[in-house]
Design a protein around this motif. Sequence first.
Motif, short mmCIF file in Angstrom:
data_model
loop_
_atom_site.label_atom_id
_atom_site.label_comp_id
_atom_site.label_asym_id
_atom_site.label_seq_id
_atom_site.Cartn_x
_atom_site.Cartn_y
_atom_site.Cartn_z
N GLU A 50 3.85 11.55 -8.78
CA GLU A 50 3.00 10.42 -9.15
C GLU A 50 3.83 9.29 -9.76
N GLN A 51 4.85 9.65 -10.54
CA GLN A 51 5.70 8.62 -11.15
C GLN A 51 6.47 7.83 -10.10
N ASP A 52 6.90 8.51 -9.04
CA ASP A 52 7.61 7.82 -7.95
C ASP A 52 6.71 6.74 -7.32
N ILE A 53 5.42 7.08 -7.16
CA ILE A 53 4.48 6.11 -6.60
C ILE A 53 4.26 4.95 -7.56
N LEU A 62 4.32 0.64 1.68
CA LEU A 62 5.55 0.91 0.94
C LEU A 62 6.06 2.31 1.20
N GLY A 63 5.13 3.21 1.49
CA GLY A 63 5.54 4.58 1.74
C GLY A 63 4.35 5.47 2.02
N VAL A 64 4.63 6.63 2.59
CA VAL A 64 3.61 7.65 2.81
C VAL A 64 4.17 8.97 2.28
N GLY A 65 3.30 9.82 1.80
CA GLY A 65 3.78 11.09 1.27
C GLY A 65 2.65 12.07 1.06
N GLN A 66 3.02 13.31 0.87
CA GLN A 66 2.08 14.36 0.58
C GLN A 66 2.11 14.69 -0.91
N GLU A 67 1.06 15.35 -1.36
CA GLU A 67 0.93 15.66 -2.78
C GLU A 67 2.13 16.44 -3.31
N ILE A 112 0.83 -1.20 0.00
CA ILE A 112 0.00 0.00 0.00
C ILE A 112 0.87 1.25 0.00
N TYR A 113 0.43 2.24 -0.77
CA TYR A 113 1.04 3.57 -0.67
C TYR A 113 -0.04 4.52 -0.18
N ILE A 114 0.29 5.33 0.84
CA ILE A 114 -0.64 6.28 1.43
C ILE A 114 -0.25 7.69 1.00
N ARG A 115 -1.09 8.32 0.16
CA ARG A 115 -0.82 9.70 -0.26
C ARG A 115 -1.85 10.62 0.40
N ILE A 116 -1.54 10.98 1.64
CA ILE A 116 -2.44 11.79 2.45
C ILE A 116 -1.65 13.01 2.95
N ASN A 117 -2.25 14.20 2.89
CA ASN A 117 -1.53 15.41 3.26
C ASN A 117 -1.36 15.58 4.77
N GLU A 118 -2.31 15.08 5.56
CA GLU A 118 -2.24 15.28 7.00
C GLU A 118 -1.39 14.20 7.66
N ARG A 119 -0.37 14.63 8.36
CA ARG A 119 0.57 13.71 9.00
C ARG A 119 -0.13 12.83 10.03
N LEU A 120 -1.10 13.39 10.75
CA LEU A 120 -1.80 12.62 11.78
C LEU A 120 -2.51 11.42 11.17
N ILE A 121 -3.18 11.63 10.03
CA ILE A 121 -3.89 10.53 9.37
C ILE A 121 -2.90 9.53 8.78
N GLN A 122 -1.79 10.03 8.25
CA GLN A 122 -0.73 9.14 7.75
C GLN A 122 -0.28 8.19 8.86
N ASP A 123 0.04 8.76 10.01
CA ASP A 123 0.54 7.96 11.13
C ASP A 123 -0.52 7.00 11.65
#
Length: 216
Positions: A42-45, A32-37, A7-18
């Motif tokens: 997109e290619q990295d994901i 696999l990773g978490v990140g913000q927009e 799974i890759y999590i692309r969510i802007n809020e750190r609290l929700i990521q964690d």
Amino acid sequence: MSDDQTIYIRINERLIQDLMSSYLKDEDFRVLGVGQEDTVSEQDIIDLKPDIIIDEYQQYQNSSFSAITVSAKDKHSPAFVILDRFEVLSNLQSLISDGISGVLLRNDDKDTLLKCLDAVSKGEFYFNSYLQFEHTNNFANERNINDIQQLTSREVEVLQEMTKLKSNEEIAQSLSISHKTVKNHRYRIGKKLGLSGRGELLRYILRNKKALNLST
């Protein structure tokens, strides 16, 4: 585990990521990773080849990132789950057309998240049961409603459960049948109605719900 879904999590809020990362710890899903927009391309994901991508509704809508565009760029086709803050979603049909597999709310708990990811990993749709969808009348490929007469009483029951946006496992529990039997019913329903793919079947049900006299 080698069979874990990635799974890759692309969510802007750190609290929700964690929070999501903690929910998935020690489960059969590997982040696999978490990140913000604005910090990950997109290619990295795409290059990470995740099985599932969790994306925020607004940034998904404002980008060219979708299940269709990812599939066009790479043979690997991840499932997309959209995270939203509202309980009313106005454009379900366009999300389905884009290849979205599930929709969750920001305040969903661990059990709901895991149910969603489990269903999506099996190639099913999953929508939070509290979501309400405002349907428009412009679904493509609308079929003749009289086609419903071709279905058996059990197949109609499965359709009734599908209007409630239940997963195959939830439908199986409601009707006291096996998960495999539900899948077989859905396949036969789609074939009889001339619908190819799970997206077309769901669009048909939502568009014709009132005409079918199927209650939620």
